[in-house]
Design a protein around this motif. Structure first.
Motif, PDB file in Angstrom:
ATOM      1  N   UNK A   1      52.366   8.350  57.991  1.00 10.16           N
ATOM      2  CA  UNK A   1      53.109   7.307  57.609  1.00 10.16           C
ATOM      3  C   UNK A   1      53.745   7.540  56.117  1.00 10.16           C
ATOM      4  N   UNK A   2      53.040   8.122  55.367  1.00 10.44           N
ATOM      5  CA  UNK A   2      53.618   8.689  54.107  1.00 10.44           C
ATOM      6  C   UNK A   2      54.728   9.416  53.963  1.00 10.44           C
ATOM      7  N   UNK A   3      54.846  10.228  55.234  1.00 11.54           N
ATOM      8  CA  UNK A   3      56.090  11.187  55.453  1.00 11.54           C
ATOM      9  C   UNK A   3      57.427  10.277  55.969  1.00 11.54           C
ATOM     10  N   UNK A   4      57.330   9.291  56.312  1.00  6.50           N
ATOM     11  CA  UNK A   4      58.371   8.560  57.026  1.00  6.50           C
ATOM     12  C   UNK A   4      59.307   8.254  55.913  1.00  6.50           C
TER      13      UNK A   4
ATOM     14  N   UNK B   1      62.953  15.770  54.274  1.00  9.91           N
ATOM     15  CA  UNK B   1      63.128  16.954  53.533  1.00  9.91           C
ATOM     16  C   UNK B   1      62.319  18.079  54.022  1.00  9.91           C
ATOM     17  N   UNK B   2      60.982  17.788  54.750  1.00  6.71           N
ATOM     18  CA  UNK B   2      60.110  18.720  55.388  1.00  6.71           C
ATOM     19  C   UNK B   2      60.764  19.363  56.438  1.00  6.71           C
TER      20      UNK B   2
ATOM     21  N   UNK C   1      62.682   9.673  53.752  1.00  4.07           N
ATOM     22  CA  UNK C   1      63.255  10.745  53.026  1.00  4.07           C
ATOM     23  C   UNK C   1      62.252  12.311  53.024  1.00  4.07           C
ATOM     24  N   UNK C   2      60.771  11.741  52.868  1.00  2.00           N
ATOM     25  CA  UNK C   2      59.983  13.047  52.655  1.00  2.00           C
ATOM     26  C   UNK C   2      60.184  13.802  53.958  1.00  2.00           C
TER      27      UNK C   2
END
Lengths: 227, 197
Positions: free
Chosen positions: B165-168, B174-175, B170-171
């Protein structure tokens, strides 16, 4: 716009609308220069100077600048201050010129500065604009330096050039290379999402927020170029 | 000929302006969601890059340097680029309306694209000749297109995947960009090996 206290204008740039961590503006120098913690301080100082000065000037000239040509006028003001920074760095810190290189002239097209000119300085008083510039600039400096610390620690085992883990851990040099920049930045934003329980992401949902052209682009009203 | 090809391929692959030199990240992250818009943006960027170099290089060499006002570079370049973009838009609108319809949206955004100003400034700092500068800008534009094209493909895949969830947002983007950038890192040495330089 409701009247805001001077302190809230200042902290707005530091935390609530941090240009790097929340608005994701000016990503190019962020990724390129965060290879070492010290670069963050230098770049942050240069950007804070340009941002504060251009905010003051644009705010002072806001009644004189005709609305239809405001973007070229803003760019001219910004470019003037960037040239000042460029000349000062070339004259007194030539080695720094080698590190920051092309990213100094590129401050001109940095989305943060044009964005603040358009969104804040052209609508507010000189003092408020100066405080806003300082807050945004310092927020940028803190975020860039933090990211530099992380990348330097992982990639070289040092922080601000002082050995931390380099003596007992082999540094993962990939962190200071381009892929490491994207990866560390992505992880930091994910961490922000986690800490703020997704509030940061809501702000990023508006795609045009990170785009310098959002103010004069017809697509921004329709929800972005991707639509 | 060999030297010219070497220059172009270096700009496209090993010195890719987006993924290796970090110029033009905003459109790279912002306009790469759909393949169509990614291609439109890259074509517009390539055209503007080459024309901007064709104009700014002579200005620096024949106007600024002889008069000892080289420090006006940043100011002059950005204004020239802004004017050029406007001019290209007007010309396209008048003479090739179909192309204007396809690229028109992206043109105003290009003024503030740091890859365009970056390539003009770097052509001067690297002391390229006029021909070399034009080839380098062309390569930079194609490199931008390649990066956008690949990344639009990658993004359309990750959108449908299930990740933390936290990576949904822009994050995660970027990864994903980090992995695409990693693949470009693998090309280092390829170009010099290919041309034996």
């Amino acid at each position: 716009m409701e009247k805001k206290s001077k302190l809230s204008i200042f902290t707005n740039g530091l935390i609530k609308e941090n240009p790097i961590l929340v608005l994701v503006l000016g990503t190019c120098p962020t990724l390129a220069l965060s290879t070492a913690a010290m670069n963050g301080i230098y770049m942050g100082l240069a950007l804070t100077f340009v941002l504060t000065c251009s905010n003051i000037f644009i705010s002072a000239l806001k009644r004189i600048i005709p609305d239809s040509v405001r973007i070229p006028c803003f760019i001219t003001v910004i470019a003037t201050f960037v040239t000042i920074v460029q000349l000062v760095i070339k004259a007194y810190m030539p080695e720094l010129d080698g590190i920051l290189g092309v990213y100094i002239p590129l401050i001109v097209v940095n989305c943060i500065i044009l964005g603040r000119a358009e969104m804040f300085a052209s609508k507010n008083t000189i003092v408020d604009s100066a405080i806003d510039g300082l807050g945004m600039g310092i927020g940028y400096m803190i975020a860039l330096t933090f990211m530099g610390c992380v990348r330097e620690l992982i990639g070289a085992g040092t922080v601000f050039g002082m050995a931390v883990t380099v003596n007992f851990l082999t540094p993962f040099s990939i962190a200071t290379l381009p892929p490491g920049g994207f990866f560390v930045f992505g992880c930091i934003i994910a961490l922000m999402n986690k800490l703020t329980k997704g509030k940061v992401r809501e702000k990023q949902e508006n795609k045009c927020m990170g785009c310098p052209g959002s103010s004069f682009c017809s697509k921004s009203q329709e929800g972005g170029c991707d639509q | 000929m060999k030297a010219a090809l070497f220059l172009v391929f270096t700009a496209i692959i090993t010195n890719n302006y987006v993924l290796v030199q970090f110029l033009g990240i905003c459109p790279f992250l912002g306009v790469s969601k759909k393949l169509n818009s990614a291609m439109g943006m890259s074509v517009a960027v390539t055209i503007v890059m080459v024309i901007a170099t064709a104009v700014t290089w002579p200005i620096q060499t024949y106007l600024l340097d002889p008069n000892d006002i080289g420090y006006m570079q940043t100011l002059v370049f950005i204004l020239v680029i802004a004017a050029l973009v406007q001019l290209i838009e007007i010309v396209l609108k008048k003479f090739i309306p179909s192309l204007h319809k396809a690229l028109g949206v992206y043109l105003p955004l290009i003024t503030t694209n740091c890859a365009v100003l970056g390539v003009c400034v770097l052509n001067i700092t690297n002391e390229f000749t006029y021909g070399q500068a034009l080839l380098n800008s062309f390569g930079a534009g194609i490199g931008f297109m390649l990066a956008m094209f690949l990344f639009a493909g990658v993004r359309s895949r990750i959108e449908t995947n299930d990740y933390p969830e936290a990576f949904k947002g822009v994050a995660g983007t970027l990864v994903a960009a980090s992995i695409v950038s990693l693949s470009f890192l693998g090309f280092s040495g390829l170009v010099s090996g290919l041309f034996g330089m």
